[in-house]
Write a protein that holds these residues in place. Structure first.
Motif, PDB file in Angstrom:
ATOM      1  N   ASP A 110       0.808  -1.211   0.000  1.00 33.63           N
ATOM      2  CA  ASP A 110       0.000   0.000   0.000  1.00 33.63           C
ATOM      3  C   ASP A 110       0.847   1.270   0.000  1.00 33.63           C
ATOM      4  O   ASP A 110       0.374   2.341  -0.377  1.00 33.63           O
ATOM      5  CB  ASP A 110      -0.933   0.023   1.214  1.00 33.63           C
ATOM      6  N   LEU A 111       2.100   1.149   0.400  1.00 35.58           N
ATOM      7  CA  LEU A 111       2.972   2.321   0.463  1.00 35.58           C
ATOM      8  C   LEU A 111       3.770   2.533  -0.812  1.00 35.58           C
ATOM      9  O   LEU A 111       4.071   3.666  -1.178  1.00 35.58           O
ATOM     10  CB  LEU A 111       3.958   2.190   1.640  1.00 35.58           C
ATOM     11  N   VAL A 112       4.135   1.444  -1.488  1.00 29.72           N
ATOM     12  CA  VAL A 112       5.050   1.533  -2.632  1.00 29.72           C
ATOM     13  C   VAL A 112       4.354   1.050  -3.890  1.00 29.72           C
ATOM     14  O   VAL A 112       4.007  -0.119  -4.007  1.00 29.72           O
ATOM     15  CB  VAL A 112       6.321   0.690  -2.376  1.00 29.72           C
ATOM     16  N   ARG A 113       4.153   1.960  -4.848  1.00 25.74           N
ATOM     17  CA  ARG A 113       3.503   1.573  -6.105  1.00 25.74           C
ATOM     18  C   ARG A 113       4.511   1.256  -7.192  1.00 25.74           C
ATOM     19  O   ARG A 113       4.188   0.602  -8.196  1.00 25.74           O
ATOM     20  CB  ARG A 113       2.553   2.664  -6.591  1.00 25.74           C
ATOM     21  N   ALA A 114       5.737   1.727  -7.025  1.00 26.31           N
ATOM     22  CA  ALA A 114       6.812   1.457  -7.990  1.00 26.31           C
ATOM     23  C   ALA A 114       8.132   1.721  -7.281  1.00 26.31           C
ATOM     24  O   ALA A 114       8.181   2.404  -6.263  1.00 26.31           O
ATOM     25  CB  ALA A 114       6.672   2.346  -9.219  1.00 26.31           C
ATOM     26  N   MET A 115       9.201   1.161  -7.836  1.00 26.51           N
ATOM     27  CA  MET A 115      10.498   1.385  -7.195  1.00 26.51           C
ATOM     28  C   MET A 115      11.602   1.544  -8.224  1.00 26.51           C
ATOM     29  O   MET A 115      11.519   1.040  -9.352  1.00 26.51           O
ATOM     30  CB  MET A 115      10.832   0.272  -6.205  1.00 26.51           C
ATOM     31  N   VAL A 116      12.626   2.257  -7.795  1.00 23.33           N
ATOM     32  CA  VAL A 116      13.847   2.410  -8.576  1.00 23.33           C
ATOM     33  C   VAL A 116      14.973   1.780  -7.776  1.00 23.33           C
ATOM     34  O   VAL A 116      15.261   2.209  -6.653  1.00 23.33           O
ATOM     35  CB  VAL A 116      14.154   3.891  -8.861  1.00 23.33           C
ATOM     36  N   LEU A 117      15.562   0.745  -8.334  1.00 28.91           N
ATOM     37  CA  LEU A 117      16.661   0.026  -7.683  1.00 28.91           C
ATOM     38  C   LEU A 117      17.961   0.512  -8.314  1.00 28.91           C
ATOM     39  O   LEU A 117      18.337   0.088  -9.407  1.00 28.91           O
ATOM     40  CB  LEU A 117      16.499  -1.479  -7.858  1.00 28.91           C
ATOM     41  N   SER A 118      18.622   1.420  -7.636  1.00 28.42           N
ATOM     42  CA  SER A 118      19.805   2.068  -8.180  1.00 28.42           C
ATOM     43  C   SER A 118      21.068   1.473  -7.565  1.00 28.42           C
ATOM     44  O   SER A 118      21.216   1.476  -6.335  1.00 28.42           O
ATOM     45  CB  SER A 118      19.737   3.573  -7.890  1.00 28.42           C
ATOM     46  N   ASN A 119      21.929   0.945  -8.440  1.00 29.86           N
ATOM     47  CA  ASN A 119      23.244   0.478  -7.985  1.00 29.86           C
ATOM     48  C   ASN A 119      23.115  -0.412  -6.759  1.00 29.86           C
ATOM     49  O   ASN A 119      23.733  -0.181  -5.719  1.00 29.86           O
ATOM     50  CB  ASN A 119      24.132   1.687  -7.701  1.00 29.86           C
ATOM     51  N   THR A 120      22.318  -1.431  -6.913  1.00 29.20           N
ATOM     52  CA  THR A 120      22.002  -2.328  -5.810  1.00 29.20           C
ATOM     53  C   THR A 120      21.767  -3.726  -6.343  1.00 29.20           C
ATOM     54  O   THR A 120      21.902  -3.985  -7.546  1.00 29.20           O
ATOM     55  CB  THR A 120      20.778  -1.808  -5.033  1.00 29.20           C
ATOM     56  N   ALA A 121      21.395  -4.631  -5.465  1.00 28.69           N
ATOM     57  CA  ALA A 121      21.145  -6.019  -5.859  1.00 28.69           C
ATOM     58  C   ALA A 121      20.265  -6.677  -4.813  1.00 28.69           C
ATOM     59  O   ALA A 121      19.987  -6.102  -3.763  1.00 28.69           O
ATOM     60  CB  ALA A 121      22.454  -6.782  -6.010  1.00 28.69           C
ATOM     61  N   ALA A 122      19.830  -7.892  -5.104  1.00 28.52           N
ATOM     62  CA  ALA A 122      19.056  -8.645  -4.126  1.00 28.52           C
ATOM     63  C   ALA A 122      19.946  -9.141  -2.992  1.00 28.52           C
ATOM     64  O   ALA A 122      19.486  -9.381  -1.874  1.00 28.52           O
ATOM     65  CB  ALA A 122      18.359  -9.822  -4.802  1.00 28.52           C
TER      66      ALA A 122
END
Length: 262
Positions: A110-122
């Protein structure tokens, strides 16, 4: 200066742009504070509500005794967003901030509708590499790692500019307790399974000269998420929002427009 008391954790944040606009929340990288985003904030549409904060143990936010857990860092972000009455934000996370983004997206749809994963990983690094970093900084301070970190953070072109000294100083002035606490959180995080369950709109950004999360690692994480887009910023290091802010802001604005957030 804005301080939110989040269940006893006094958290420093900024809330810029249009207070009634669609929200974008930024989480920065290990060893930096919310000034990481200064050059990008100035280049984004003024119609957006732009929120950034210092994670626990960094900047002007409270420093608690280490180690920290990734769950605690995610809960901090969740508490701040709830405190500000935000729903359906786009969460932009860089490095450890990208781990926070992935965890929060799973926990609070409910808080996050989209995300940007910058210079990161799982998953970033190994338990041993992070323990070595913790031991080195705890024993010898930031001077022992600063030059190496600058090489990972920035592309060659940026490292030749006088501004590099300011970023080295930012790293050196972070509380050691906070830094090693967050190192422990990264060491204990593996989000491959949970991130692969996500279906929200996602943009992954990598820098071609990133010495911490190389492009192939970022791309691998993007491929876990159905429909995720991948963007490579050439000549950028681990923090392309600093060394390539124009391209970073343009990339982010395009994504926000495509998903109807602008």
């Amino acid at each position: 200066m804005l301080i939110a008391d989040l269940d006893g954790l006094k958290t420093h944040y900024r809330d810029d742009g249009d207070p009634h606009g669609h929200a974008v929340v930024f989480a920065n990288s290990l060893g930096t504070d919310l000034r990481l985003w200064d050059k990008v904030i100035d280049r984004l549409p003024k119609s957006l509500r732009l929120i950034r904060y210092d994670m626990r143990g960094h900047g002007l936010t409270d420093v608690l005794d280490p180690p920290y857990s990734m769950g605690a860092l995610i809960s901090d972000a969740e508490a701040l967003i709830d405190h500000l009455g935000v729903k359906n934000c786009v969460f932009v996370g860089l490095s450890i901030g990208g781990l926070i983004a992935q965890g929060l997206a799973v926990k609070r749809m409910d808080l996050v509708r989209a995300m940007v994963l910058s210079n990161t990983a799982a998953k970033i690094g190994t338990v041993q590499t992070w323990q070595t970093r913790i031991d080195t900084v705890a024993t010898d301070g930031f001077d022992s790692i600063a030059d190496t970190v600058m090489e990972m953070w920035f592309g060659k072109e940026f490292r030749r500019t006088p501004e590099l000294s300011a970023w080295r100083a930012m790293l050196a002035r972070q509380p050691i307790k906070g830094y090693v606490g967050c190192c422990a959180a990264i060491a204990g995080t593996d989000f491959y399974t949970t991130t692969a369950s996500l279906t929200l709109p996602t943009l992954a950004i990598a820098g071609s000269e990133d010495g911490s999360t190389p492009p192939d690692l970022v791309r691998e994480t993007a491929e876990l998420i159905k429909g995720a887009k991948f963007q490579l910023i050439k000549g950028a290091g681990h923090v392309p929002c600093v060394d390539k802010p124009e391209e970073y802001a343009e990339t982010l604005t395009t994504f926000l427009t495509e998903i109807g957030h602008i």
